[in-house]
Design an enzyme around this catalytic site. Structure first.
Site: not given
Ligand code: PLP
Length: 362
Positions: A104, A173, A197
């Protein structure tokens, strides 16, 4: 039992508190006596104003946010934040520092680069297969911000403490550990988290932004991509994801009133994680994949002696009413996601199953 529910260890969308699901069910056809479902009421109504304002107030209380922060609910998931952050805050020559701790973070870096923004990767654990959180972070004093991922959902690592970056604002994030532990918001210029989550269903992204950060937002961005647009309208610039925000509000209420706040939530999360890691550490059959000092309280990643055994483990677990244990497709192995709504009882059931499986197949 009116219906069969499984012990849900999904990585996201993930388990929600049963109390919350029951409340949604009970009020789904007729919300607060309005004669309409929450999915049918106007986002411009007093009913919805009360919901979003309560969600904002509860977030403020839980995270000790002062009046210098906005609490916003946006769409586009955490993934859109990978782009919105550099679009809004990297407007001149000033570069930003990024720390790469996994998939991520890598995506956040990629999006900033697509926009041709000046960024520097100041630390990375890529050479160690992202199995740890890098130490000794030296941020540049001229950075517009330092970006990091607080919990790495796929690799099962988490910042135990956040790096000291001086006066440079941290941007995090926190999609997979938001509201799972106490937090000092002071170093943060912005925090974002996809809800699916720890705090609700998919479809809404919580954004907490310090007001002074908004002074840099350029005028010439598309309206829907400017933080200032949402800050000026209490997140009601356009039709927001009303149902998702309502569910988040109920989860926040559960966190405050049933769990008792973030200290209690953190203690429970720590206990769940400790119990699982203890079983892994005692066994030669299960092997944790994250370095001990970087282990996540939210996503417990582990391997079995072979891929065949891993497949059998996931399958057999499901037969025993335990779901969601397959590791991310990019890394394989197994992963138990033990977010806020996953109970200690569920973790104990999993541990019991793991010990039985080891006896049978180890
Ligand atoms: C730490 C993290 N950041 C970003 C995301 C992406 O999130 P989204 O699907 O809401 O764009 C995830 C998805 O699993 C994640 O675990």
């Amino acid at each position: 039992m009116k219906y069969q529910r499984i012990y849900n260890f999904n990585p996201g969308p993930a388990a929600l508190p049963l109390d919350v699901l029951e409340e949604i069910k009970a009020s789904f056809l007729n919300y607060a006596g309005a004669g309409m479902s929450i999915t049918e009421i106007s986002h411009r109504s007093k009913l919805f104003d009360d919901i979003i304002n309560d969600a904002v107030d509860r977030t403020r209380r839980l995270l000790n946010l002062g009046a210098d922060y906005h609490v916003l609910f946006l769409q586009g998931g955490a993934s859109l934040q990978f782009s919105m952050v550099p679009m809004n805050f990297l407007t001149g020559d000033m570069p930003a520092d990024y720390i790469n701790t996994g998939t991520w973070s890598t995506k956040a870096i990629k999006e900033a680069r697509i926009l041709n923004k000046p960024i520097r990767v100041i630390a990375s654990s890529e050479d160690r297969g992202f199995s740890l959180i890098p130490g000794n972070i030296q941020a540049n004093a001229d950075a517009a911000y330092v970006h990091l991922t607080s919990n790495n959902t796929i690799k099962g690592t988490q910042w135990p403490v956040f790096p000291d970056v001086g006066r440079v604002p941290l941007i995090a994030d926190m999609s997979s550990d938001i509201l799972s532990r106490t937090l000092d918001p002071a170093p943060f210029g912005l925090i974002y988290a996809g809800a699916q989550k720890n705090i609700g269903p998919a479809g809404v992204c919580l954004v907490i932004v310090r007001k002074d950060m908004l002074e840099q937002v350029p005028d010439d961005l598309p309206t829907a991509l400017k933080y200032t647009t949402y800050a000026a309208s209490n997140s009601l610039y356009n039709t927001p994801p009303c149902f998702a925000i309502y569910a988040v509000q109920l989860v926040l209420k559960w966190l405050e009133e049933t769990v008792g706040g973030l200290e209690q939530m953190e203690a429970l999360n720590r206990e769940k994680a400790d119990r699982l890691y203890r079983i892994i550490d005692q066994s030669d059959f299960y092997r944790g994949t994250a370095d001990k000092g970087s282990r996540s309280m939210m996503n417990v990643t582990f391997r079995l002696p072979s891929e065949e055994l891993e497949q059998a483990f996931v399958q057999k677990a499901l037969e025993n009413n335990i779901g969601g244990l397959k590791g991310h497709r990019s890394v394989g192995g197994c992963r138990a996601s033990i977010y806020n709504a996953v109970t200690l009882e569920a973790v104990d059931v999993l541990i019991d199953f793991m010990q039985t499986f080891e006896k049978q197949r180890g």
